[in-house]
Design an enzyme around this catalytic site. Structure first.
Site, PDB file in Angstrom:
ATOM      1  N   ASP A  77       0.854  -1.187   0.000  1.00 35.60           N
ATOM      2  CA  ASP A  77       0.000   0.000   0.000  1.00 35.60           C
ATOM      3  C   ASP A  77       0.892   1.241   0.000  1.00 35.60           C
ATOM      4  OD1 ASP A  77      -2.144  -1.650   0.091  1.00 35.60           O
ATOM      5  OD2 ASP A  77      -2.942  -0.939   2.001  1.00 35.60           O
ATOM      6  N   HIS A 128      -6.325   2.115  -4.610  1.00 40.27           N
ATOM      7  CA  HIS A 128      -6.529   2.304  -3.168  1.00 40.27           C
ATOM      8  C   HIS A 128      -7.419   3.514  -2.917  1.00 40.27           C
ATOM      9  CE1 HIS A 128      -5.693   1.218   0.867  1.00 40.27           C
ATOM     10  NE2 HIS A 128      -4.781   2.109   1.148  1.00 40.27           N
ATOM     11  N   HIS A 132      -8.410   8.450  -0.448  1.00 43.17           N
ATOM     12  CA  HIS A 132      -8.234   7.680   0.796  1.00 43.17           C
ATOM     13  C   HIS A 132      -9.342   7.958   1.823  1.00 43.17           C
ATOM     14  CE1 HIS A 132      -5.850   5.758   4.108  1.00 43.17           C
ATOM     15  NE2 HIS A 132      -5.368   5.071   3.094  1.00 43.17           N
ATOM     16  N   HIS A 226       3.444  -1.967   3.891  1.00 37.87           N
ATOM     17  CA  HIS A 226       3.437  -0.545   3.565  1.00 37.87           C
ATOM     18  C   HIS A 226       4.849  -0.115   3.166  1.00 37.87           C
ATOM     19  CE1 HIS A 226      -0.335  -0.813   5.823  1.00 37.87           C
ATOM     20  NE2 HIS A 226      -0.706   0.262   5.160  1.00 37.87           N
TER      21      HIS A 226
END
Length: 263
Positions: A77, A128, A132, A226
């Site tokens: 991510d 994603h 966000h 991440h």
């Protein structure tokens, strides 16, 4: 003149209807879930629970591969760049390992060169969302706008027309999010391997990430990492090498989806 009781009842009913006709129920946020699981141990898959497993099957979402095959799926991510993605890409290239990078709209515009390298190196770009947000709070139209706004920007900066895999920010979702995603050609990709690794200023050292990954290693693992953490970038080379020594191979999300089609 005395008013008939039924007249008052009618007035009350009208007032009640008018009052509640202007109240918009929070349908968008109904039954919001936070994705979670019990960590894998002793080479056995982690447990997401019966409810999440059922929801995943219902909407064709994924959170792991075949628990009987020693294949691992790496996903990252990327909300913002912190200087470690290039090292991660170098490792993946050296080890010939595919990955999927779930990016935000911010990352597309602030780290365009890295996005282009991901594509050039053969990795998949995942969606994603653009901004966000908490996807469970958005209307159907807003959900589609988030995904398609990301796709439009990706096409603009890298020439990729659209994404097919999506991941909700912070793992917050509901069944409607998955349903709307399906209707618009998006498959949700969750995970069954992860740990607290998103603190950009963490200095826990590479052993922390390495130990977490090796302790949770199991057939079919769909790993979430991440890119903002130095310990992830530093641990990745040794993790990949040692996983290979144990007989594991690394597949892409395309491999995972195609395998499910031919089951």
């Amino acid at each position: 003149m005395r008013k008939h009781p039924i007249f008052g009842l009618i007035l009350f009913s009208i007032a009640f209807f008018l009052a509640f006709s202007f109240v918009v129920p929070d349908v968008a946020n109904a039954n919001a879930y936070h994705w979670g699981f019990t960590k894998s141990k002793d080479g056995k898959p982690g447990d997401v629970g019966a409810k999440f497993d059922s929801i995943s099957k219902k909407y064709g979402a994924f959170y792991r591969g075949d628990p009987n095959k020693k294949v691992i799926y790496l996903t990252f991510d990327n909300g913002f760049e912190n200087g470690y993605t290039e090292s991660i890409l170098d490792t993946l290239k050296e080890e010939n390992v595919p990955a999927t990078f779930f990016l935000t709209g911010h990352y597309l515009t602030s780290a365009t060169d890295l996005v282009k390298r991901m594509i050039k190196d053969g990795h998949i770009i995942g969606n994603h969302s653009y901004g966000h947000p908490d996807m469970s709070k958005l209307s159907d139209e807003e959900l589609v706008k988030e995904w398609k706004k990301f796709d439009s920007k990706l096409n603009e900066v890298a020439g990729i027309k659209r994404t097919h895999y999506v991941r909700p920010p912070k793992g917050i979702f509901n069944e409607r999010v998955l349903e709307v995603g399906n209707k618009n050609g998006y498959t949700h990709m969750f995970w069954d391997t992860a740990f607290v690794d998103w603190h950009a200023d963490s200095n826990v050292g590479w052993e922390y990430a390495y130990d977490e990954l090796m302790n949770q290693l199991h057939p079919g693992a769909l790993i979430l990492l991440h890119t903002v953490a130095k310990h992830n970038a530093d641990a990745l080379p040794k993790f990949i090498k040692d996983a290979k020594k144990q007989g594991y191979t690394f597949g892409s999300l395309d491999d995972l989806v195609m395998e499910s089609v031919f089951e």
